[in-house]
Design a protein around this motif. Structure first.
Motif, PDB file in Angstrom:
ATOM      1  N   TYR A   1       0.825  -1.207   0.000  1.00 30.34           N
ATOM      2  CA  TYR A   1       0.000   0.000   0.000  1.00 30.34           C
ATOM      3  C   TYR A   1       0.860   1.257   0.000  1.00 30.34           C
ATOM      4  CZ  TYR A   1      -4.473  -2.277   0.946  1.00 30.34           C
ATOM      5  OH  TYR A   1      -5.624  -3.030   0.852  1.00 30.34           O
ATOM      6  N   ASN A   2       0.512   2.220  -0.833  1.00 32.48           N
ATOM      7  CA  ASN A   2       1.033   3.569  -0.664  1.00 32.48           C
ATOM      8  C   ASN A   2       0.304   4.201   0.526  1.00 32.48           C
ATOM      9  OD1 ASN A   2       2.545   3.177  -2.946  1.00 32.48           O
ATOM     10  ND2 ASN A   2       1.223   4.399  -4.274  1.00 32.48           N
ATOM     11  N   MET A   3       1.007   5.038   1.260  1.00 31.22           N
ATOM     12  CA  MET A   3       0.428   5.641   2.453  1.00 31.22           C
ATOM     13  C   MET A   3       0.493   7.160   2.372  1.00 31.22           C
ATOM     14  SD  MET A   3      -0.525   3.058   4.249  1.00 31.22           S
ATOM     15  CE  MET A   3      -0.898   3.856   5.814  1.00 31.22           C
ATOM     16  N   GLY A   4      -0.478   7.791   3.018  1.00 29.38           N
ATOM     17  CA  GLY A   4      -0.503   9.247   3.006  1.00 29.38           C
ATOM     18  C   GLY A   4      -0.840   9.810   4.369  1.00 29.38           C
ATOM     19  N   TRP A   5      -0.423  11.047   4.579  1.00 24.00           N
ATOM     20  CA  TRP A   5      -0.822  11.832   5.742  1.00 24.00           C
ATOM     21  C   TRP A   5      -1.645  13.016   5.241  1.00 24.00           C
ATOM     22  CZ3 TRP A   5      -0.407  10.620  10.779  1.00 24.00           C
ATOM     23  CH2 TRP A   5       0.529   9.649  11.164  1.00 24.00           C
ATOM     24  N   PHE A   6      -2.730  13.276   5.925  1.00 27.67           N
ATOM     25  CA  PHE A   6      -3.602  14.412   5.640  1.00 27.67           C
ATOM     26  C   PHE A   6      -3.857  15.145   6.949  1.00 27.67           C
ATOM     27  CE2 PHE A   6      -5.036  13.422   1.297  1.00 27.67           C
ATOM     28  CZ  PHE A   6      -4.583  12.121   1.181  1.00 27.67           C
ATOM     29  N   ARG A   7      -4.380  16.342   6.853  1.00 26.89           N
ATOM     30  CA  ARG A   7      -4.729  17.089   8.065  1.00 26.89           C
ATOM     31  C   ARG A   7      -5.981  17.899   7.816  1.00 26.89           C
ATOM     32  NH1 ARG A   7       0.356  21.395   8.198  1.00 26.89           N
ATOM     33  NH2 ARG A   7      -0.331  22.708   6.433  1.00 26.89           N
ATOM     34  N   GLN A   8      -6.669  18.181   8.922  1.00 25.28           N
ATOM     35  CA  GLN A   8      -7.888  18.968   8.840  1.00 25.28           C
ATOM     36  C   GLN A   8      -7.955  19.915  10.022  1.00 25.28           C
ATOM     37  OE1 GLN A   8     -11.491  16.647   8.454  1.00 25.28           O
ATOM     38  NE2 GLN A   8     -12.592  18.388   7.591  1.00 25.28           N
ATOM     39  N   ALA A   9      -7.947  21.195   9.700  1.00 21.84           N
ATOM     40  CA  ALA A   9      -8.094  22.245  10.715  1.00 21.84           C
ATOM     41  C   ALA A   9      -9.580  22.559  10.873  1.00 21.84           C
ATOM     42  CB  ALA A   9      -7.320  23.484  10.295  1.00 21.84           C
ATOM     43  N   PRO A  10      -9.962  23.150  12.015  1.00 26.70           N
ATOM     44  CA  PRO A  10     -11.374  23.482  12.238  1.00 26.70           C
ATOM     45  C   PRO A  10     -11.943  24.323  11.103  1.00 26.70           C
ATOM     46  CG  PRO A  10     -10.139  23.764  14.254  1.00 26.70           C
ATOM     47  CD  PRO A  10      -9.132  23.476  13.177  1.00 26.70           C
ATOM     48  N   ALA A  11     -13.104  23.950  10.640  1.00 27.53           N
ATOM     49  CA  ALA A  11     -13.846  24.668   9.591  1.00 27.53           C
ATOM     50  C   ALA A  11     -13.122  24.674   8.249  1.00 27.53           C
ATOM     51  CB  ALA A  11     -14.158  26.097  10.019  1.00 27.53           C
ATOM     52  N   LYS A  12     -12.174  23.755   8.070  1.00 30.40           N
ATOM     53  CA  LYS A  12     -11.472  23.679   6.788  1.00 30.40           C
ATOM     54  C   LYS A  12     -11.600  22.275   6.203  1.00 30.40           C
ATOM     55  CE  LYS A  12      -8.058  27.337   7.322  1.00 30.40           C
ATOM     56  NZ  LYS A  12      -6.616  27.692   7.178  1.00 30.40           N
ATOM     57  N   GLU A  13     -11.340  22.188   4.900  1.00 29.07           N
ATOM     58  CA  GLU A  13     -11.352  20.895   4.228  1.00 29.07           C
ATOM     59  C   GLU A  13     -10.126  20.085   4.648  1.00 29.07           C
ATOM     60  OE1 GLU A  13     -14.804  21.333   2.085  1.00 29.07           O
ATOM     61  OE2 GLU A  13     -13.405  19.743   1.513  1.00 29.07           O
ATOM     62  N   ARG A  14     -10.273  18.771   4.582  1.00 26.70           N
ATOM     63  CA  ARG A  14      -9.117  17.921   4.810  1.00 26.70           C
ATOM     64  C   ARG A  14      -8.134  18.114   3.664  1.00 26.70           C
ATOM     65  NH1 ARG A  14     -10.171  11.941   7.032  1.00 26.70           N
ATOM     66  NH2 ARG A  14     -11.421  13.292   8.389  1.00 26.70           N
ATOM     67  N   GLU A  15      -6.852  18.273   3.983  1.00 24.64           N
ATOM     68  CA  GLU A  15      -5.868  18.549   2.951  1.00 24.64           C
ATOM     69  C   GLU A  15      -4.699  17.574   3.012  1.00 24.64           C
ATOM     70  OE1 GLU A  15      -4.170  22.463   3.400  1.00 24.64           O
ATOM     71  OE2 GLU A  15      -3.194  21.960   5.286  1.00 24.64           O
ATOM     72  N   PHE A  16      -4.123  17.392   1.846  1.00 29.43           N
ATOM     73  CA  PHE A  16      -2.980  16.508   1.697  1.00 29.43           C
ATOM     74  C   PHE A  16      -1.751  17.110   2.358  1.00 29.43           C
ATOM     75  CE2 PHE A  16      -0.094  13.602  -0.198  1.00 29.43           C
ATOM     76  CZ  PHE A  16       0.985  14.337  -0.655  1.00 29.43           C
ATOM     77  N   VAL A  17      -0.956  16.242   3.004  1.00 28.23           N
ATOM     78  CA  VAL A  17       0.300  16.665   3.617  1.00 28.23           C
ATOM     79  C   VAL A  17       1.486  15.970   2.948  1.00 28.23           C
ATOM     80  CG1 VAL A  17       1.654  16.688   5.742  1.00 28.23           C
ATOM     81  CG2 VAL A  17      -0.811  17.136   5.837  1.00 28.23           C
ATOM     82  N   ALA A  18       1.463  14.641   2.911  1.00 30.00           N
ATOM     83  CA  ALA A  18       2.592  13.893   2.373  1.00 30.00           C
ATOM     84  C   ALA A  18       2.142  12.493   1.997  1.00 30.00           C
ATOM     85  CB  ALA A  18       3.724  13.817   3.397  1.00 30.00           C
ATOM     86  N   ALA A  19       2.882  11.889   1.063  1.00 32.00           N
ATOM     87  CA  ALA A  19       2.604  10.511   0.658  1.00 32.00           C
ATOM     88  C   ALA A  19       3.914   9.785   0.435  1.00 32.00           C
ATOM     89  CB  ALA A  19       1.750  10.475  -0.609  1.00 32.00           C
ATOM     90  N   ILE A  20       3.842   8.459   0.592  1.00 30.46           N
ATOM     91  CA  ILE A  20       5.024   7.624   0.402  1.00 30.46           C
ATOM     92  C   ILE A  20       4.606   6.351  -0.318  1.00 30.46           C
ATOM     93  CG2 ILE A  20       4.782   6.518   2.673  1.00 30.46           C
ATOM     94  CD1 ILE A  20       7.910   6.573   2.804  1.00 30.46           C
ATOM     95  N   SER A  21       5.453   5.913  -1.233  1.00 27.44           N
ATOM     96  CA  SER A  21       5.142   4.712  -1.990  1.00 27.44           C
ATOM     97  C   SER A  21       5.300   3.464  -1.130  1.00 27.44           C
ATOM     98  CB  SER A  21       6.058   4.628  -3.209  1.00 27.44           C
ATOM     99  OG  SER A  21       7.405   4.516  -2.793  1.00 27.44           O
ATOM    100  N   TRP A  22       4.801   2.351  -1.645  1.00 31.18           N
ATOM    101  CA  TRP A  22       4.797   1.099  -0.892  1.00 31.18           C
ATOM    102  C   TRP A  22       6.202   0.664  -0.478  1.00 31.18           C
ATOM    103  CZ3 TRP A  22       7.458  -2.928  -3.240  1.00 31.18           C
ATOM    104  CH2 TRP A  22       7.778  -2.729  -4.602  1.00 31.18           C
TER     105      TRP A  22
END
Length: 125
Positions: A32-53
């Motif tokens: 599996y490729n894996m990712g980190w996302f984040r979501q601040a209050p009242a904001k959309e979830r956004e991409f932070v980083a991804a790494i290949s399998w």
């Protein structure tokens, strides 16, 4: 079933560091490729980083490039996010996610089928 469990969040002063971990179970983690996302209050979830399998490829959002590092240990079924030089605008709930598409690093939440429950990161100014 697939379970992703984040840990390592907390309160830190601006300029400080945190290391997030995401322990995976119920899936063949090393395909599996894996990712980190984040979501601040009242904001959309956004991409932070991804790494290949394999860990050979990584990709970062411009807002964290040079400050955050994503890595993984397939023997431990764990993905990490090292966060340095933290800023108040990094405050959010951070989520890890799994994407079965081995050959393409994704940044869109729609392509990640499994998600953790999130861990809160708060950066004080």
């Amino acid at each position: 079933q697939v379970q992703l469990v984040e840990s390592g969040g907390g309160l830190v002063q601006a300029g400080g560091s945190l290391r997030l971990s995401c322990a995976a179970s119920g899936l063949s983690f090393n395909i599996y490729n894996m990712g980190w996302f984040r979501q601040a209050p009242a904001k959309e979830r956004e991409f932070v980083a991804a790494i290949s399998w394999s860990g050979a490829s990584t990709y970062y959002a411009d807002s964290v490039k040079g400050r955050f590092t994503i890595s993984r240990d397939n023997a431990k079924n764990t993905v990490y996010l090292q966060m340095n030089s933290l800023k108040p605008e990094d405050t959010a709930v951070y989520y890890c996610a799994a994407n079965r598409e081995r050959w393409l690093l994704r940044t869109d939440t729609r392509f990640f089928g499994s998600w953790g429950q999130g861990t809160q990161v708060t950066v004080a100014s």
